[in-house]
Design a protein around this motif. Structure first.
Motif, PDB file in Angstrom:
ATOM      1  N   THR A  73       0.846  -1.191   0.000  1.00  0.00           N
ATOM      2  CA  THR A  73       0.000   0.000   0.000  1.00  0.00           C
ATOM      3  C   THR A  73       0.882   1.241   0.000  1.00  0.00           C
ATOM      4  OG1 THR A  73      -1.661  -1.223   1.266  1.00  0.00           O
ATOM      5  CG2 THR A  73      -1.901   1.167   1.161  1.00  0.00           C
ATOM      6  N   ASN A  78      -3.086   3.254  -1.775  1.00  0.00           N
ATOM      7  CA  ASN A  78      -3.478   2.441  -2.929  1.00  0.00           C
ATOM      8  C   ASN A  78      -2.550   1.258  -3.144  1.00  0.00           C
ATOM      9  OD1 ASN A  78      -5.516   4.309  -3.505  1.00  0.00           O
ATOM     10  ND2 ASN A  78      -4.198   5.517  -4.847  1.00  0.00           N
ATOM     11  N   GLN A  79      -3.091   0.225  -3.817  1.00  0.00           N
ATOM     12  CA  GLN A  79      -2.309  -0.893  -4.317  1.00  0.00           C
ATOM     13  C   GLN A  79      -2.595  -0.992  -5.814  1.00  0.00           C
ATOM     14  OE1 GLN A  79      -2.874  -4.553  -2.100  1.00  0.00           O
ATOM     15  NE2 GLN A  79      -2.742  -3.513  -0.123  1.00  0.00           N
ATOM     16  N   PRO A  80      -2.005  -0.069  -6.600  1.00  0.00           N
ATOM     17  CA  PRO A  80      -2.330  -0.015  -8.029  1.00  0.00           C
ATOM     18  C   PRO A  80      -1.840  -1.272  -8.759  1.00  0.00           C
ATOM     19  CG  PRO A  80      -0.486   1.429  -7.506  1.00  0.00           C
ATOM     20  CD  PRO A  80      -1.011   0.914  -6.192  1.00  0.00           C
ATOM     21  N   PRO A  81      -2.530  -1.659  -9.848  1.00  0.00           N
ATOM     22  CA  PRO A  81      -3.671  -0.944 -10.440  1.00  0.00           C
ATOM     23  C   PRO A  81      -5.029  -1.417  -9.932  1.00  0.00           C
ATOM     24  CG  PRO A  81      -2.961  -2.679 -11.921  1.00  0.00           C
ATOM     25  CD  PRO A  81      -2.050  -2.750 -10.731  1.00  0.00           C
ATOM     26  N   ALA A  82      -5.053  -2.506  -9.165  1.00  0.00           N
ATOM     27  CA  ALA A  82      -6.341  -3.121  -8.829  1.00  0.00           C
ATOM     28  C   ALA A  82      -7.093  -2.385  -7.730  1.00  0.00           C
ATOM     29  CB  ALA A  82      -6.124  -4.579  -8.429  1.00  0.00           C
ATOM     30  N   LEU A  83      -6.399  -1.878  -6.722  1.00  0.00           N
ATOM     31  CA  LEU A  83      -7.064  -1.323  -5.548  1.00  0.00           C
ATOM     32  C   LEU A  83      -6.613   0.129  -5.357  1.00  0.00           C
ATOM     33  CD1 LEU A  83      -8.925  -2.102  -3.168  1.00  0.00           C
ATOM     34  CD2 LEU A  83      -6.868  -2.656  -1.875  1.00  0.00           C
ATOM     35  N   THR A  84      -7.527   1.062  -5.608  1.00  0.00           N
ATOM     36  CA  THR A  84      -7.162   2.484  -5.541  1.00  0.00           C
ATOM     37  C   THR A  84      -8.215   3.303  -4.790  1.00  0.00           C
ATOM     38  OG1 THR A  84      -8.158   2.841  -7.723  1.00  0.00           O
ATOM     39  CG2 THR A  84      -5.783   2.431  -7.654  1.00  0.00           C
TER      40      THR A  84
END
Length: 345
Positions: A73, A78-84
């Motif tokens: 994170t 965010n944890q790009p690209p899936a979790l933003t």
């Protein structure tokens, strides 16, 4: 020629000298801005964003260090690209509008920081390394000339809340308060076991498992946790395939980090907080990752340490990302209200 003081009334002279123009008053405000900052710890250059809200020159601002949740994170949450969800970026913006400066940074394995000194040996990363990184960030923020070093808070989300708790016990200067938002409030493997138990119970309720299969799976999870903690090989053959894959991942390159994180009991750490420290702990009724009852022991420990309020605040309808189903991706007003209660001088 007569002096001006003899030509004009004294009152007129006073008005002419004392009233500044609007342009002059506006020039005395430093506009809000983001500043890219770096700091070094354990041979790694960490990159972050210092947000300074609009302020008068020379005015020292209250501030908060923002710490992200688990996994890769980054500084924005965010944890790009899936979790933003932009959790930390949203917190920085909201706090900035209230006149609070913030520092957030890319922890190990994320953003511009990357693995740093751990490149090529990620298996050596442990939770104390993240604590040292956060402590260095706290010292950097407290030392900035625009910051009131006696008005710096620690604000952590999820796993970052536990990191904030650990930092708060030793940080100097002493933090003005700590906010633990949807925190990891139990030992890590206890959190994982609780989540797996809940999922297995849900699967049985949906008819995907029999009651006997559910009970056997729960016992297998508990044995796996006990084996991991005892440094024994985990028998994944007795686990359901998705759960076996999870424990295989925990035993791989992440084992050192998982073991060191699991060694931290947040309730025990909380007992070391200075008496009188203001503390906020939030839990959301729509958060399956941190159900409110998992924060009971931590809440009790905070009370026994004689910390001050706001204490635990239950947030109706708020999920783990600090938003609601009615407004996904937007920080819930109840979260901001709880933070303002903590930040109030």
């Amino acid at each position: 020629m007569k002096p001006l003081s003899r030509v004009l009334p004294a009152a007129v002279l006073a008005v002419a000298v004392a009233v500044p123009t609007q342009a002059t008053a506006a020039a005395r405000i430093v506009p809000a801005a983001d500043h890219e900052v770096t700091f070094a710890v354990d041979g790694t250059t960490t990159h972050g964003t210092l947000h300074l809200p609009a302020h008068r020159p020379g005015h020292r601002l209250p501030a908060a260090l923002l710490l992200p949740g688990s996994g890769p994170t980054d500084r924005d949450g965010n944890q790009p690209p899936a979790l933003t969800p932009n959790t930390l970026a949203g917190l920085a913006a909201a706090l900035g509008s209230d006149g609070v400066a913030t520092l957030r940074f890319d922890k190990y394995g994320t953003g511009r920081t990357g693995l740093g000194a751990y490149t090529g040996r990620p298996e050596d990363l442990d939770h104390p390394a993240f604590v040292r990184q956060a402590d260095a960030a706290y010292r950097l923020l407290s030392s900035r000339p625009q910051i009131d070093s006696h008005a710096v808070r620690l604000i952590g989300h999820s796993e970052g809340a536990m990191t904030a708790l650990v930092v708060a016990t030793t940080a100097r200067p002493r933090p003005a308060g700590i906010a633990m938002l949807q925190p990891q409030a139990m030992r890590l493997l206890d959190v994982i076991a609780r989540q797996l138990h809940d999922q297995l119970t849900g699967a049985a309720a949906a008819g995907q498992l029999t009651e006997e299969q559910k009970q056997a799976a729960i016992l297998a999870v508990d044995r796996a946790v006990a084996d991991f903690r005892a440094h024994r090989p985990v028998d994944t053959a007795t686990l359901l395939p998705p759960i076996a894959a999870l424990f295989q991942a925990l035993e791989g390159v992440n084992r050192r980090f998982v073991a060191s994180d699991d060694s931290v009991d947040p309730a025990r750490v909380a007992r070391r907080l200075p008496a009188g420290m203001p503390v906020l702990l939030t839990c959301g009724t729509a958060d399956p990752q941190v159900p409110c009852d998992t924060t009971d022991a931590l809440t009790t420990a905070l009370r026994r340490a004689h910390t001050r309020g706001p204490g635990r605040v239950v947030l109706p309808g708020v999920g783990h990302s600090l938003d609601t189903s009615a407004a996904p991706g937007v920080l819930a007003p109840s979260v901001l209200a709880a933070l303002r209660d903590l930040l109030r001088p």
